[in-house]
Scaffold this motif. Structure first.
Motif, PDB file in Angstrom:
ATOM      1  N   PHE A 101      11.365  60.439 -47.650  1.00  0.00           N
ATOM      2  CA  PHE A 101      12.300  59.576 -48.380  1.00  0.00           C
ATOM      3  C   PHE A 101      13.654  59.485 -47.681  1.00  0.00           C
ATOM      4  CE2 PHE A 101       9.867  60.743 -52.497  1.00  0.00           C
ATOM      5  CZ  PHE A 101       8.932  59.752 -52.238  1.00  0.00           C
ATOM      6  N   HIS A 145      14.942  59.827 -52.738  1.00  0.00           N
ATOM      7  CA  HIS A 145      14.517  58.420 -52.626  1.00  0.00           C
ATOM      8  C   HIS A 145      15.448  57.491 -53.399  1.00  0.00           C
ATOM      9  CE1 HIS A 145      12.173  54.797 -53.659  1.00  0.00           C
ATOM     10  NE2 HIS A 145      11.736  54.927 -52.423  1.00  0.00           N
ATOM     11  N   GLU A 146      15.810  57.909 -54.596  1.00  0.00           N
ATOM     12  CA  GLU A 146      16.612  57.052 -55.471  1.00  0.00           C
ATOM     13  C   GLU A 146      18.119  57.180 -55.237  1.00  0.00           C
ATOM     14  OE1 GLU A 146      15.161  54.896 -57.528  1.00  0.00           O
ATOM     15  OE2 GLU A 146      13.171  55.600 -56.934  1.00  0.00           O
ATOM     16  N   ALA A 202       6.822  57.010 -53.755  1.00  0.00           N
ATOM     17  CA  ALA A 202       7.823  57.295 -54.788  1.00  0.00           C
ATOM     18  C   ALA A 202       7.277  56.963 -56.169  1.00  0.00           C
ATOM     19  CB  ALA A 202       9.102  56.505 -54.514  1.00  0.00           C
ATOM     20  N   ASP A 228      13.298  57.178 -44.726  1.00  0.00           N
ATOM     21  CA  ASP A 228      13.280  55.799 -45.205  1.00  0.00           C
ATOM     22  C   ASP A 228      14.700  55.305 -45.499  1.00  0.00           C
ATOM     23  OD1 ASP A 228      12.084  53.335 -46.310  1.00  0.00           O
ATOM     24  OD2 ASP A 228      12.709  54.157 -48.256  1.00  0.00           O
ATOM     25  N   ARG A 229      15.494  56.150 -46.156  1.00  0.00           N
ATOM     26  CA  ARG A 229      16.878  55.763 -46.465  1.00  0.00           C
ATOM     27  C   ARG A 229      17.697  55.603 -45.179  1.00  0.00           C
ATOM     28  NH1 ARG A 229      18.734  55.916 -51.620  1.00  0.00           N
ATOM     29  NH2 ARG A 229      20.852  56.336 -50.900  1.00  0.00           N
ATOM     30  N   THR A 235       6.652  54.117 -48.543  1.00  0.00           N
ATOM     31  CA  THR A 235       7.495  55.096 -49.234  1.00  0.00           C
ATOM     32  C   THR A 235       7.734  54.685 -50.688  1.00  0.00           C
ATOM     33  OG1 THR A 235       9.512  54.067 -48.391  1.00  0.00           O
ATOM     34  CG2 THR A 235       8.638  55.951 -47.162  1.00  0.00           C
TER      35      THR A 235
END
Length: 159
Positions: free
Chosen positions: A145, A68-69, A12, A148-149, A8
């Motif tokens: 994303f 993602h961020e 990203a 993943d988080r 990921t």
């Protein structure tokens, strides 16, 4: 799990790079259009359409990258009142809900892509599927994303 996080992260990075490239190309197309319009009285037919395509990716790719961020805006009044352990689970539930919304966007975007297949853009004549594929791509990235988080948890550690 570390391999998934690395994957990921690479996706990203590619998303970030493609958004940067799209933004630069969009600004060049708009600058070219303005110079030709006001400097030479001739407007190219393709520049605005190209700018819209690149802008669309900048926005949708940026939306996915924001997941993602962690750039999203949210209210934390209630989660902040919870004990740390329960707060961590509400964070994961929020990320899983975001992933589900990403899956829905990918699915509905795919359906829209199917409905509009065969069309071409007006000025450039590229297959309109290129533009319409951005929604399911964005949805898939949001789901990836957010998952993943959710797996990493609020501390960023792999669960």
């Amino acid at each position: 799990m570390r391999a998934f996080g690395a994957f990921t992260g690479a996706v990203a990075w590619a998303t970030r790079a493609s958004i940067g490239l799209a933004a630069v190309l969009m600004l060049l197309a708009i600058t070219y259009q303005v110079v030709l319009r006001y400097g030479f009285g001739d407007t190219p037919s393709w520049s605005e359409e190209l700018a819209v395509l690149l802008f669309s990716w900048s926005v949708l790719g940026g939306l996915a990258l924001g997941v993602h961020e962690g750039w999203h805006v949210r209210l934390t009044l209630l989660p902040d009142l919870l004990p740390a352990r329960l707060r961590a689970w509400t964070e994961r539930l929020t990320e899983l809900t975001t992933a589900a919304l990403g899956v829905f966007l990918a699915w509905s975007g795919w359906r829209f892509l199917d409905l509009t297949s065969g069309s071409t853009s007006a000025a450039i004549g590229y297959p309109i599927e290129i533009l319409n594929a951005l929604a399911p791509l964005c949805g898939a990235l949001v789901a990836l994303f957010a998952l993943d988080r959710a797996l990493r948890g609020p501390t960023g550690d792999i669960a």
